[in-house]
Write a protein that holds these residues in place. Structure first.
Motif, short mmCIF file in Angstrom:
data_model
loop_
_atom_site.label_atom_id
_atom_site.label_comp_id
_atom_site.label_asym_id
_atom_site.label_seq_id
_atom_site.Cartn_x
_atom_site.Cartn_y
_atom_site.Cartn_z
N ARG A 257 -39.00 -36.87 -8.74
CA ARG A 257 -40.10 -37.07 -8.07
C ARG A 257 -39.81 -35.28 -7.26
NH1 ARG A 257 -38.46 -40.03 -2.15
NH2 ARG A 257 -35.91 -38.99 -2.69
N THR A 258 -40.52 -35.06 -7.09
CA THR A 258 -40.58 -33.03 -6.34
C THR A 258 -40.73 -33.15 -5.38
OG1 THR A 258 -42.04 -33.12 -8.46
CG2 THR A 258 -41.69 -31.14 -6.64
N VAL A 259 -40.10 -32.71 -4.45
CA VAL A 259 -39.05 -32.70 -3.43
C VAL A 259 -40.07 -30.69 -2.52
CG1 VAL A 259 -37.78 -31.91 -1.41
CG2 VAL A 259 -37.87 -33.48 -3.30
N ILE A 260 -40.85 -31.07 -1.44
CA ILE A 260 -42.66 -29.89 -1.32
C ILE A 260 -41.50 -29.67 0.29
CG2 ILE A 260 -44.42 -29.16 -0.80
CD1 ILE A 260 -44.73 -30.92 -3.33
N SER A 261 -41.55 -28.26 0.20
CA SER A 261 -40.72 -28.05 1.66
C SER A 261 -42.60 -27.57 2.99
CB SER A 261 -39.96 -26.49 1.92
OG SER A 261 -40.25 -26.04 3.15
N ARG A 262 -41.88 -28.69 3.84
CA ARG A 262 -43.70 -28.18 4.41
C ARG A 262 -44.17 -27.33 5.63
NH1 ARG A 262 -45.60 -33.62 5.54
NH2 ARG A 262 -44.44 -35.18 5.35
N ARG A 263 -43.39 -26.80 5.77
CA ARG A 263 -43.25 -24.85 6.27
C ARG A 263 -43.71 -24.29 5.44
NH1 ARG A 263 -40.39 -20.53 6.33
NH2 ARG A 263 -38.34 -21.59 4.93
N THR A 264 -43.25 -24.05 3.84
CA THR A 264 -43.23 -23.59 2.51
C THR A 264 -44.70 -23.40 2.15
OG1 THR A 264 -42.06 -23.21 1.13
CG2 THR A 264 -41.35 -21.84 3.31
N GLY A 265 -44.66 -24.93 1.45
CA GLY A 265 -45.68 -25.51 0.59
C GLY A 265 -44.91 -25.56 -0.73
N GLN A 266 -43.80 -25.05 -0.86
CA GLN A 266 -42.56 -24.37 -1.96
C GLN A 266 -42.25 -25.38 -2.47
OE1 GLN A 266 -43.52 -21.49 -3.74
NE2 GLN A 266 -44.35 -21.26 -2.24
N VAL A 267 -41.93 -25.87 -4.11
CA VAL A 267 -41.56 -27.02 -4.46
C VAL A 267 -40.00 -26.64 -4.41
CG1 VAL A 267 -40.24 -27.66 -6.30
CG2 VAL A 267 -43.08 -27.47 -6.27
N VAL A 268 -39.23 -26.91 -3.80
CA VAL A 268 -37.28 -27.02 -3.20
C VAL A 268 -36.47 -27.60 -4.86
CG1 VAL A 268 -37.69 -26.17 -1.16
CG2 VAL A 268 -37.63 -28.13 -1.67
N GLY A 269 -36.81 -28.90 -5.13
CA GLY A 269 -36.71 -29.36 -5.80
C GLY A 269 -37.40 -31.51 -6.60
#
Length: 293
Positions: A257-269
């Motif tokens: 599972r890839t975790v993505i910031s909704r605010r920036t759209g960047q992968v965070v983990g």
């Protein structure tokens, strides 16, 4: 659905999965003991429920929460033999009943959702009929058969949320080829009342709502929330491989599972959710099977 595959030379050097070499359980060696084992497991689960300090989700609402986090639809009918098609049509009856139990259920902060507690025992008295059940390595007819499809849908939606999956059991074999598959193999659930369950806990400050229903062709679901969540999620299979060992073929992969910031759209983990291994009950593509010793 296509997934990354292991290099064949590397795959041939992989250790044989534990499930391949594990000794059969006593109830598998002596089938007459299986009903006894089931009753013991059920009694143990009832005791765990009685002693648990969990707050179980049980409230339903009439209105939708404002934020839709994820939605999913799964096809109700697959192209199988005529006998199996009868069981599939019956499965739709069972799914209508079971999805009505989970529809509009709230999972508030601190609450725990149990599929078996919400849906309950699927009996003829409640209107359930004979559908296809996967049990002890075989596909058989059984009352309430097919409700695992609802658990599969719920589990997929839970994986795309911050809810914590506490308990989930997969089937011990891979019964069907990938035709019409839209989810990665290995994210499904096995459900047996009451001791094989799908359980999730809400460790967040959000309230979630389940929407589940059956239309003419699909089982559909939505996971809704009271406010937007911080992250979105992408779930995929990696290192997919078929392994042949002593004439038996097993399928193995990893679910990440890839975790993505909704605010920036960047992968965070990212996180490894599950390593799967199950015996295959169909003929897989020959060019994807690797022999191991």
């Amino acid at each position: 659905m296509t997934t990354p595959t292991l290099d064949r030379t590397l795959a041939s050097r992989l250790p044989v999965p534990d499930r391949v070499t594990a000794a059969p359980r006593l109830s598998e060696r002596i089938p007459a003991l299986y009903p006894v084992a089931v009753r013991l497991h059920q009694a143990r689960r009832h005791l765990r429920w009685a002693l648990s300090d969990a707050t179980w989700a049980h409230d339903h609402v009439e209105d939708d929460l404002p934020v839709r986090l994820v939605r999913h639809a799964s096809l109700l009918m697959r192209e199988l033999s005529e006998d199996e098609m009868v069981l599939q049509r019956n499965k739709v009856v069972n799914l209508r009943l079971a999805s009505g139990r989970t529809d509009r259920l709230l999972i508030r902060p601190g609450e725990t959702f149990s599929f078996n507690k919400v849906v309950g025992s699927c009996t003829r008295r409640k209107g359930y009929v004979d559908g296809m059940r996967l049990t002890n390595g075989r596909a058989i007819a059984g009352v309430g058969g097919g409700i695992c499809q609802l658990a599969n849908l719920l589990h997929w939606m839970f994986l795309h949320s911050p809810l914590t999956v506490v308990e989930r059991s997969e089937h011990s074999f891979d019964p069907f080829p990938d035709k019409q598959r839209v989810l990665p193999w290995g994210v499904g659930c096995s459900i047996v009342y009451n001791y094989v369950d799908l359980v999730v806990r809400n460790d967040t400050e959000h309230t979630f709502e389940l929407r589940t229903w059956v239309d003419t062709r699909h089982l559909r679901g939505e996971l809704r929330c009271d406010t937007p969540t911080e992250h979105s999620y992408r779930v995929a299979a990696r290192d997919e491989v078929f392994l042949r060992h002593r004439g038996r073929v097993f399928r193995r992969n990893e679910i990440w599972r890839t975790v993505i910031s909704r605010r920036t759209g960047q992968v965070v983990g990212e996180e490894l959710l599950k390593r799967n291994c199950a015996e295959v009950r169909y003929e897989p593509p020959a060019d994807r099977v690797v022999d191991v010793v």
